[in-house]
Design an enzyme around this catalytic site. Structure first.
Site, PDB file in Angstrom:
ATOM      1  N   CYS A   1      17.573  37.737  24.097  1.00 53.73           N
ATOM      2  CA  CYS A   1      19.030  37.710  24.306  1.00 53.73           C
ATOM      3  C   CYS A   1      19.482  36.490  25.090  1.00 53.73           C
ATOM      4  O   CYS A   1      20.669  36.164  25.111  1.00 53.73           O
ATOM      5  CB  CYS A   1      19.468  38.977  25.022  1.00 53.73           C
ATOM      6  SG  CYS A   1      18.951  40.433  24.108  1.00 53.73           S
TER       7      CYS A   1
ATOM      8  N   HIS B   1      26.535  38.180  27.312  1.00 53.65           N
ATOM      9  CA  HIS B   1      25.723  38.800  26.264  1.00 53.65           C
ATOM     10  C   HIS B   1      26.265  40.214  26.003  1.00 53.65           C
ATOM     11  O   HIS B   1      26.655  40.917  26.938  1.00 53.65           O
ATOM     12  CB  HIS B   1      24.265  38.863  26.730  1.00 53.65           C
ATOM     13  CG  HIS B   1      23.384  39.626  25.809  1.00 53.65           C
ATOM     14  ND1 HIS B   1      23.312  39.343  24.462  1.00 53.65           N
ATOM     15  CD2 HIS B   1      22.540  40.673  26.028  1.00 53.65           C
ATOM     16  CE1 HIS B   1      22.461  40.190  23.898  1.00 53.65           C
ATOM     17  NE2 HIS B   1      21.982  41.003  24.816  1.00 53.65           N
TER      18      HIS B   1
ATOM     19  N   ASN C   1      24.715  44.497  19.364  1.00 55.39           N
ATOM     20  CA  ASN C   1      23.928  43.480  20.062  1.00 55.39           C
ATOM     21  C   ASN C   1      23.161  42.645  19.026  1.00 55.39           C
ATOM     22  O   ASN C   1      22.194  43.127  18.441  1.00 55.39           O
ATOM     23  CB  ASN C   1      22.964  44.195  21.018  1.00 55.39           C
ATOM     24  CG  ASN C   1      22.079  43.252  21.791  1.00 55.39           C
ATOM     25  OD1 ASN C   1      22.069  42.042  21.553  1.00 55.39           O
ATOM     26  ND2 ASN C   1      21.315  43.798  22.727  1.00 55.39           N
TER      27      ASN C   1
HETATM   28  O1  UT7 Z   1      19.916  43.073  24.895  1.00 56.59           O
HETATM   29  C1  UT7 Z   1      18.651  43.350  25.395  1.00 56.59           C
HETATM   30  C2  UT7 Z   1      18.744  44.030  26.703  1.00 56.59           C
HETATM   31  N1  UT7 Z   1      19.056  45.409  26.505  1.00 56.59           N
HETATM   32  C3  UT7 Z   1      19.986  46.002  27.249  1.00 56.59           C
HETATM   33  O2  UT7 Z   1      20.606  45.393  28.075  1.00 56.59           O
HETATM   34  C4  UT7 Z   1      20.174  47.490  27.052  1.00 56.59           C
HETATM   35  C5  UT7 Z   1      20.190  48.191  28.376  1.00 56.59           C
HETATM   36  N2  UT7 Z   1      20.244  49.649  28.267  1.00 56.59           N
HETATM   37  C6  UT7 Z   1      21.326  50.300  27.802  1.00 56.59           C
HETATM   38  O3  UT7 Z   1      22.291  49.702  27.388  1.00 56.59           O
HETATM   39  C7  UT7 Z   1      21.335  51.802  27.893  1.00 56.59           C
HETATM   40  O4  UT7 Z   1      20.260  52.233  28.703  1.00 56.59           O
HETATM   41  C8  UT7 Z   1      21.261  52.526  26.528  1.00 56.59           C
HETATM   42  C9  UT7 Z   1      22.568  52.329  25.767  1.00 56.59           C
HETATM   43  C10 UT7 Z   1      20.095  51.980  25.712  1.00 56.59           C
HETATM   44  C11 UT7 Z   1      21.062  54.018  26.725  1.00 56.59           C
HETATM   45  O5  UT7 Z   1      22.110  54.539  27.534  1.00 56.59           O
HETATM   46  P1  UT7 Z   1      21.798  55.455  28.791  1.00 56.59           P
HETATM   47  O6  UT7 Z   1      23.085  55.855  29.347  1.00 56.59           O
HETATM   48  O7  UT7 Z   1      20.864  54.679  29.673  1.00 56.59           O
HETATM   49  O8  UT7 Z   1      21.096  56.694  28.127  1.00 56.59           O
HETATM   50  P2  UT7 Z   1      19.644  57.274  28.385  1.00 56.59           P
HETATM   51  O9  UT7 Z   1      18.614  56.396  27.784  1.00 56.59           O
HETATM   52  O10 UT7 Z   1      19.515  57.623  29.840  1.00 56.59           O
HETATM   53  O11 UT7 Z   1      19.740  58.608  27.572  1.00 56.59           O
HETATM   54  C12 UT7 Z   1      20.641  59.660  27.948  1.00 56.59           C
HETATM   55  C13 UT7 Z   1      20.550  60.761  26.932  1.00 56.59           C
HETATM   56  C14 UT7 Z   1      19.122  61.204  26.634  1.00 56.59           C
HETATM   57  O12 UT7 Z   1      19.146  62.609  26.409  1.00 56.59           O
HETATM   58  P3  UT7 Z   1      18.719  63.618  27.561  1.00 56.59           P
HETATM   59  O13 UT7 Z   1      17.312  63.258  27.937  1.00 56.59           O
HETATM   60  O14 UT7 Z   1      19.707  63.399  28.673  1.00 56.59           O
HETATM   61  O15 UT7 Z   1      18.833  64.952  26.887  1.00 56.59           O
HETATM   62  C15 UT7 Z   1      18.794  60.514  25.351  1.00 56.59           C
HETATM   63  O16 UT7 Z   1      17.817  61.187  24.611  1.00 56.59           O
HETATM   64  O17 UT7 Z   1      21.093  60.301  25.678  1.00 56.59           O
HETATM   65  C16 UT7 Z   1      20.111  60.543  24.648  1.00 56.59           C
HETATM   66  N3  UT7 Z   1      20.294  59.517  23.622  1.00 56.59           N
HETATM   67  C17 UT7 Z   1      21.150  59.658  22.603  1.00 56.59           C
HETATM   68  N4  UT7 Z   1      21.976  60.651  22.257  1.00 56.59           N
HETATM   69  C18 UT7 Z   1      22.740  60.471  21.167  1.00 56.59           C
HETATM   70  C19 UT7 Z   1      19.683  58.315  23.529  1.00 56.59           C
HETATM   71  N5  UT7 Z   1      20.137  57.660  22.451  1.00 56.59           N
HETATM   72  C20 UT7 Z   1      21.041  58.471  21.862  1.00 56.59           C
HETATM   73  C21 UT7 Z   1      21.858  58.349  20.720  1.00 56.59           C
HETATM   74  N6  UT7 Z   1      22.685  59.363  20.414  1.00 56.59           N
HETATM   75  N7  UT7 Z   1      21.856  57.250  19.930  1.00 56.59           N
END
Ligand code: UT7
Length: 336
Positions: free
Chosen positions: A111, A252, A282
């Site tokens: 990125c 980004h 992204n």
């Molecule tokens: O560009 C490269 C660098 N990358 C980044 O900068 C990305 C950085 N990370 C993020 O943007 C975020 O961490 C994400 C968007 C990837 C994820 O968001 P989050 O708020 O951190 O969610 P999480 O990973 O903590 O997941 C929360 C919940 C989980 O369920 P439980 O365990 O609370 O029941 C996940 O399983 O959301 C669930 N989940 C989803 N639910 C519906 C994860 N992906 C999805 C989805 N749809 N697509």
């Protein structure tokens, strides 16, 4: 001598996939994707490699500057989804463009690919080693997405942008300052498990679905919020600029919440933050040049404006660049 951007264009594949497309196939919802990331839709290529995505932008940038492919001295392709592991996508793009006088290479900083290669290109130009660099930065993320994995597949899109880097006619305009950082300890949180020399492709790696983006979202999120905000603030401060002096933050586009945190740290109002994650997701190395190109086409950046570009991504790699825009307004026929 100071280097600057003298032409800019972007391109994305025509086919659009909205959040509902995913919701119909995997366990996710439009609401989750919108509220957690800011993404509404993204473009995916249905054929070709990353050089096919970049080629129209490269041609448009050269046309905009009024030069031919034969005038290009050097081509850098910033990508983590090259057409092939070798040869360099820069060579493939050179051939497709007909830029037979150019040498070049690929740069893999995920990125941060655009920022890393913008500084590399500017130093090549400023040293007098080359007259110009055609910098093409983008990714075909759909090639490395596991469409069964809701945690990663909904986040990314395909696309990229190209800029021409040349000496600035005015020493007070162009690429003014940069901060680039790297921390290889981040590898464990964001990588592609197989396909390289460490773990060559095999039946096992394919069966185990190891050729896709692997990301521990929360760990990357925390590092990105801190990393991007720190360097964006630091570059402003060490150049004695206040939020009032900065015309645009061009961040980004990985997550709207990371963008908001960066803007907040800089004290910037929302009107000064370029956001298009809702339309493209992204695109990895593509996000910043696509943002810049859209702002230019919309005549929203003016000659003399201070812009802060900032990124965070795999590696980890991150950084910020202070740019003072040197191009005149886009001609009316290029306004979109
Ligand atoms: O560009 C490269 C660098 N990358 C980044 O900068 C990305 C950085 N990370 C993020 O943007 C975020 O961490 C994400 C968007 C990837 C994820 O968001 P989050 O708020 O951190 O969610 P999480 O990973 O903590 O997941 C929360 C919940 C989980 O369920 P439980 O365990 O609370 O029941 C996940 O399983 O959301 C669930 N989940 C989803 N639910 C519906 C994860 N992906 C999805 C989805 N749809 N697509």
């Amino acid at each position: 001598m100071r280097a600057t951007i003298t032409a800019i264009a972007h391109s994305v594949p025509p086919t659009v996939y909205d959040n509902h497309w995913f919701a119909e196939r995997i366990d996710t919802t439009d609401e989750w994707i919108r509220t957690r990331t800011g993404i509404i839709e993204r473009h995916f290529a249905t054929e070709g490699g990353v050089t096919d995505i970049l080629l129209p932008a490269a041609e448009a940038a050269l046309k905009q500057r009024g030069i031919t492919p034969l005038d290009v001295d050097c081509i850098i392709v910033a990508t983590v989804t090259p057409d092939r592991i070798f040869p360099a996508s820069a060579a493939i793009l050179q051939h497709k463009l007909g830029a037979t006088n150019a040498w070049g290479f690929d740069l893999a900083a995920a990125c941060s690919g655009f920022l890393y290669s913008l500084i590399t290109a500017s130093k090549l130009v400023e040293s007098g080693a080359v007259r110009n660099v055609l910098l093409c930065s983008g990714d075909k993320m759909s090639a490395i997405l596991d469409f069964d994995d809701r945690a990663t597949s909904v986040l990314f899109g395909d696309g990229g942008g190209c800029v021409l880097i040349e000496p600035s006619a005015d020493d007070n305009l162009g690429i003014m300052d940069f901060i680039l950082r790297m921390d290889g300890a981040g590898e464990v949180h964001l990588h592609q498990k197989a396909g390289g020399s460490l773990r060559p492709p095999s039946l096992e790696t394919v069966t185990n679905r190891e050729h896709y983006v692997y990301q521990e979202g929360q760990a990357v999120f925390k590092a990105a919020v801190k990393g991007m905000a720190d360097v964006s603030y630091e570059i402003m401060e060490r150049n004695h600029l206040t939020a009032d002096d900065v015309a645009w933050l061009i961040p980004h586009q990985a997550n709207l919440r990371i963008i908001d945190a960066t803007a907040e740290r800089m004290g910037l109002s929302k009107e000064k933050v370029m956001v298009n994650i809702d339309r493209y997701g992204n695109t990895t190395a593509g996000t910043i040049p696509i943002c810049l190109s859209e702002l230019y086409q919309q005549r929203k950046i003016k000659k003399g404006d201070y812009l802060v570009l900032s990124s965070f991504g795999a590696g980890y790699t991150w950084g910020s660049i202070l740019l003072r825009w040197s191009m005149e307004d886009a001609p009316m026929e290029e306004v979109s």
